[in-house]
Design an enzyme around this catalytic site. Structure first.
Site, PDB file in Angstrom:
ATOM      1  N   SER A 130       0.837  -1.219   0.000  1.00 36.47           N
ATOM      2  CA  SER A 130       0.000   0.000   0.000  1.00 36.47           C
ATOM      3  C   SER A 130       0.865   1.260   0.000  1.00 36.47           C
ATOM      4  CB  SER A 130      -0.984   0.007   1.169  1.00 36.47           C
ATOM      5  OG  SER A 130      -0.335   0.227   2.396  1.00 36.47           O
ATOM      6  N   ASN A 131       2.021   1.213   0.639  1.00 40.31           N
ATOM      7  CA  ASN A 131       2.913   2.383   0.577  1.00 40.31           C
ATOM      8  C   ASN A 131       3.448   2.579  -0.838  1.00 40.31           C
ATOM      9  OD1 ASN A 131       3.494   3.849   3.246  1.00 40.31           O
ATOM     10  ND2 ASN A 131       3.472   1.701   3.876  1.00 40.31           N
ATOM     11  N   MET A 133      10.512  -6.779   4.537  1.00 41.56           N
ATOM     12  CA  MET A 133      10.566  -7.389   5.857  1.00 41.56           C
ATOM     13  C   MET A 133      11.823  -8.225   6.106  1.00 41.56           C
ATOM     14  SD  MET A 133       7.958  -5.890   6.947  1.00 41.56           S
ATOM     15  CE  MET A 133       7.633  -6.578   8.575  1.00 41.56           C
ATOM     16  N   ARG A 134      12.742  -8.243   5.146  1.00 38.66           N
ATOM     17  CA  ARG A 134      13.996  -8.960   5.370  1.00 38.66           C
ATOM     18  C   ARG A 134      15.047  -8.026   5.948  1.00 38.66           C
ATOM     19  NH1 ARG A 134      15.758 -13.692   3.881  1.00 38.66           N
ATOM     20  NH2 ARG A 134      17.955 -13.185   3.853  1.00 38.66           N
ATOM     21  N   ILE A 135      15.782  -8.539   6.908  1.00 33.29           N
ATOM     22  CA  ILE A 135      16.915  -7.759   7.422  1.00 33.29           C
ATOM     23  C   ILE A 135      17.984  -7.703   6.341  1.00 33.29           C
ATOM     24  CG2 ILE A 135      18.791  -7.775   9.112  1.00 33.29           C
ATOM     25  CD1 ILE A 135      16.791  -9.036  11.090  1.00 33.29           C
ATOM     26  N   HIS A 195       8.869   2.784   9.044  1.00 35.80           N
ATOM     27  CA  HIS A 195       8.698   1.836  10.151  1.00 35.80           C
ATOM     28  C   HIS A 195       7.475   2.255  10.969  1.00 35.80           C
ATOM     29  CE1 HIS A 195       9.912  -1.063  13.212  1.00 35.80           C
ATOM     30  NE2 HIS A 195       9.556  -0.145  14.100  1.00 35.80           N
ATOM     31  N   SER A 240       7.551   6.263  11.428  1.00 33.42           N
ATOM     32  CA  SER A 240       8.783   7.031  11.213  1.00 33.42           C
ATOM     33  C   SER A 240       9.363   6.711   9.845  1.00 33.42           C
ATOM     34  CB  SER A 240       9.846   6.652  12.264  1.00 33.42           C
ATOM     35  OG  SER A 240       9.370   6.817  13.581  1.00 33.42           O
TER      36      SER A 240
HETATM   37  C1  GAR Z   1       3.803  -0.849   6.805  1.00 27.67           C
HETATM   38  O1  GAR Z   1       3.034  -0.657   7.958  1.00 27.67           O
HETATM   39  C2  GAR Z   1       5.260  -0.558   7.073  1.00 27.67           C
HETATM   40  O2  GAR Z   1       5.458   0.513   7.968  1.00 27.67           O
HETATM   41  C3  GAR Z   1       5.690  -1.852   7.704  1.00 27.67           C
HETATM   42  O3  GAR Z   1       5.077  -2.844   6.938  1.00 27.67           O
HETATM   43  C4  GAR Z   1       3.847  -2.322   6.432  1.00 27.67           C
HETATM   44  C5  GAR Z   1       3.838  -2.525   4.947  1.00 27.67           C
HETATM   45  O4  GAR Z   1       2.586  -2.179   4.411  1.00 27.67           O
HETATM   46  N1  GAR Z   1       7.114  -1.997   7.697  1.00 27.67           N
HETATM   47  C6  GAR Z   1       7.776  -2.645   8.640  1.00 27.67           C
HETATM   48  O5  GAR Z   1       7.239  -3.182   9.581  1.00 27.67           O
HETATM   49  C7  GAR Z   1       9.269  -2.671   8.437  1.00 27.67           C
HETATM   50  N2  GAR Z   1       9.913  -3.219   9.571  1.00 27.67           N
HETATM   51  P1  GAR Z   1       2.403  -2.060   2.853  1.00 27.67           P
HETATM   52  O6  GAR Z   1       3.028  -3.320   2.239  1.00 27.67           O
HETATM   53  O7  GAR Z   1       0.921  -2.028   2.645  1.00 27.67           O
HETATM   54  O8  GAR Z   1       3.086  -0.801   2.414  1.00 27.67           O
END
Ligand code: GAR
Length: 223
Positions: free
Chosen positions: A19-20, A96-98, A115, A142
């Site tokens: 979504s981002n 989500m991968r380090i 984040h 953030s």
């Molecule tokens: C978002 O909430 C982002 O902040 C988080 O994953 C989601 C992705 O949503 N990121 C993390 O947790 C990174 N550690 P999206 O795939 O709909 O953009």
């Protein structure tokens, strides 16, 4: 970053929903973000983000981590693909991968992450659950520069949302996510305008060190 003669080239890394990424694509399409998504890259072949990219006519590819002997070996192969699209900036938007230290160090100042917490609070996973467990009255998201310190890089901007009585993880996550999109866009507009740079691991805005993270206001500008 000096003012640039052409649109900022982004590589977006995403592991899931996207979504981002969609917010970025929509803002570019409507002319409210002067940037170009040069490619979308995922460690998850089924990530919805990849389809969103393809639907927008953007190059998208997945490289699963299975079969690589080490994190560094995977990162080297993954970032070779990312580098091939010659991004100015790598945006981790739900990746989500380090990412191992060598790949991060090579890109410090050129890689951002969004984040879902008010860093330095609640690093890592399940941040909404962490916030509820801690009983905080305020939560948020953030945008920070990525450094080898996981979720610990210099923060450019934040958005705050209230934690309401009766919130569960899903309700809180949805409230935060709705504000993540304008936060990420506002941050990217600053970068696209050449107004932000990381110097000596300190965020600079318009050439001056930022004393504290910018705060997104209700009208989606920065305070
Ligand atoms: C978002 O909430 C982002 O902040 C988080 O994953 C989601 C992705 O949503 N990121 C993390 O947790 C990174 N550690 P999206 O795939 O709909 O953009």
């Amino acid at each position: 970053m000096a003012a640039r003669p052409r649109a900022l080239r982004l590589a977006v890394l995403a592991s899931g929903r996207g979504s981002n990424l969609q917010a970025i694509l929509d803002a570019i399409a409507t002319g409210t973000l002067d940037a170009e998504v040069a490619g979308v890259f995922s460690d998850q072949p089924e990530a919805r983000a990849l389809q969103r990219a393809r639907d927008a006519g953007v190059h998208a590819e997945a490289l699963p981590a299975t079969g690589f002997p080490s994190r560094e070996a995977f990162d080297a192969a993954f970032f070779a693909r990312v580098d091939a699209v010659r991004p100015d900036l790598v945006v981790c938007a739900g990746y989500m991968r380090i990412i191992g230290a060598p790949a991060v160090e090579a890109r410090v100042g050129h890689m951002l992450n969004i984040h879902p917490s008010l860093l330095p609070a609640f690093k890592g996973l399940r941040t909404h659950r962490q916030a509820l467990a801690a009983g905080v009255g305020e939560h948020g998201a953030s945008v920070h520069f990525v450094t080898p310190d996981l979720d610990g890089g210099p923060v450019l901007a934040q958005v705050r949302v209230p934690v309401l009585a009766g919130d569960d993880e899903a309700a809180l996550a949805a409230r935060v996510l709705a504000r993540e999109h304008p936060l990420l866009l506002a941050a990217l507009r600053l970068l696209a305008g050449g107004r932000v740079a990381l110097r000596e691991r300190v965020v600079h805005l318009d050439g001056a060190p930022l004393a504290q993270p910018l705060q997104l206001t209700a009208n989606d500008g920065f305070a």
